[in-house]
Design an enzyme around this catalytic site. Structure first.
Site, PDB file in Angstrom:
ATOM      1  N   GLY A 154       0.648  -1.307  -0.334  1.00 37.75           N
ATOM      2  CA  GLY A 154      -0.118   0.050  -0.184  1.00 37.75           C
ATOM      3  C   GLY A 154       0.965   1.467  -0.195  1.00 37.75           C
ATOM      4  O   GLY A 154       0.536   2.745  -0.807  1.00 37.75           O
ATOM      5  N   ASP A 155       2.149   0.741   1.345  1.00 40.22           N
ATOM      6  CA  ASP A 155       2.811   2.130   0.483  1.00 40.22           C
ATOM      7  C   ASP A 155       3.820   2.440  -0.547  1.00 40.22           C
ATOM      8  O   ASP A 155       3.725   3.723  -1.078  1.00 40.22           O
ATOM      9  CB  ASP A 155       4.168   2.146   1.933  1.00 40.22           C
ATOM     10  CG  ASP A 155       3.102   2.136   3.367  1.00 40.22           C
ATOM     11  OD1 ASP A 155       2.364   1.989   3.092  1.00 40.22           O
ATOM     12  OD2 ASP A 155       4.026   0.964   3.594  1.00 40.22           O
TER      13      ASP A 155
END
Length: 315
Positions: free
Chosen positions: A251-252
């Site tokens: 997600g980062d």
């Protein structure tokens, strides 16, 4: 240039195991240590893409010193704020089928002076910044309103803010109108107080968060893809993935791709999806380089499959 803020950074130790059996001595087939924390992962992905990034984080003890050195090895400028307590260490155990077991340490407790020093470090380093990405949980000692204060100060300085957090910290920050928020499905459900069973449920939840202050919502739906809901419309993105090795930091990586591609519209969504898909096929929390990306495997559309059930419903 993208500046990241990670209030609760970590050293991330990853062990790949032939199997996980409780109560026995386990021998890893491989292991690695990476600089960790959601904002630092964003900086790592931005640096891997060849862009300049500065990572602001509270750092303490020998763990903080090692984290600073590792950031430098990744081509990231560390703007460390010295703290008395030591930086935390997180552990991830990876089984052959991709199952992850994570042990996240609670992390240090910051003093009031250290919390203010962190805000001041962001102010000093934000000149000439295209985006500030504020990511992760708040450590002990920082109230839920801390992110809201950071968003407010950054907007007064004319800098755009992307926020990736959850719970009370997200709720408090919405009133300051962050430019982008990036919840996953579980965080999206928590924020609106109801379960999400379909893509349409996720769209309604994202629209509600926009009504409460977020200017745009980039929502990660795991294996189901990603949603972007902003002032221009709603877009849905998916990608073909050959195999999942580790979803740590995926997600980062998505947020980094989104911001590096401008931070708005379907082209930025496609970049986010490509970065996330590449990240899950890499070991540990390794961030993808441009060579790992496959935009041809990405599909984005304004035609949202509202009735499609989520493979991983959010309770």
């Amino acid at each position: 240039m993208i500046l990241t803020v990670t209030p609760n950074p970590s050293l991330d130790r990853t062990y790949e195991l032939p199997g996980l059996t409780r109560g026995t001595v386990l021998r890893a087939t491989t292991d690695r240590v990476d600089p960790g924390g959601k904002g630092i992962n964003v900086s790592r992905a931005v640096a891997a893409a060849g862009h300049r990034t500065v990572a602001v984080a509270p750092l303490g003890g020998p763990e903080g010193a090692l984290l600073t050195r590792l950031l430098g090895e990744h081509g990231i400028e560390a703007a460390g704020v010295p703290i008395v307590a030591s930086t935390r260490i997180n552990v991830t155990l990876v089984e052959p089928d991709g199952t992850l077991t994570k042990v996240n340490a609670v992390g240090p407790q910051l003093t009031g002076a250290e919390a203010e020093a962190l805000l001041e470090a962001v102010r000093i380093r934000s000149a000439g910044t295209d985006w500030i990405a504020c990511c992760g949980s708040l450590p002990r000692g920082l109230p839920p309103q801390w992110y809201a204060e950071l968003v407010a100060r950054s907007h007064r300085a004319g800098v755009r803010i992307a926020l990736d957090t959850s719970g009370a910290a997200l709720t408090a920050a919405l009133r300051e109108r962050p430019d982008v928020i990036k919840p996953n499905a579980e965080e999206l459900a928590e924020a609106v107080g109801r379960p999400l069973a379909t893509v349409g449920d996720a769209v309604k939840a994202a629209e509600e968060l926009r009504e409460r202050g977020a200017r745009a919502v980039l929502a990660s739906l795991g294996a189901d893809g990603q949603l972007l809901v902003d002032g221009t419309g709603t877009y849905f993105g998916t990608a073909r993935v050959q195999s999942v090795r580790s979803n740590v930091g995926a997600g980062d990586a998505s947020l980094a791709g989104f911001l590096a591609a401008g931070g708005s519209g379907p082209a930025a969504l496609a970049a986010a999806v490509a970065h996330g898909a590449a990240a899950v096929q890499l070991p540990g929390s390794v961030m993808p380089t441009p060579a790992d990306l496959d935009l041809s495997a990405v599909t984005t559309t304004p035609d949202i499959p509202l009735d499609r059930p989520l493979k991983e419903p959010a309770p």
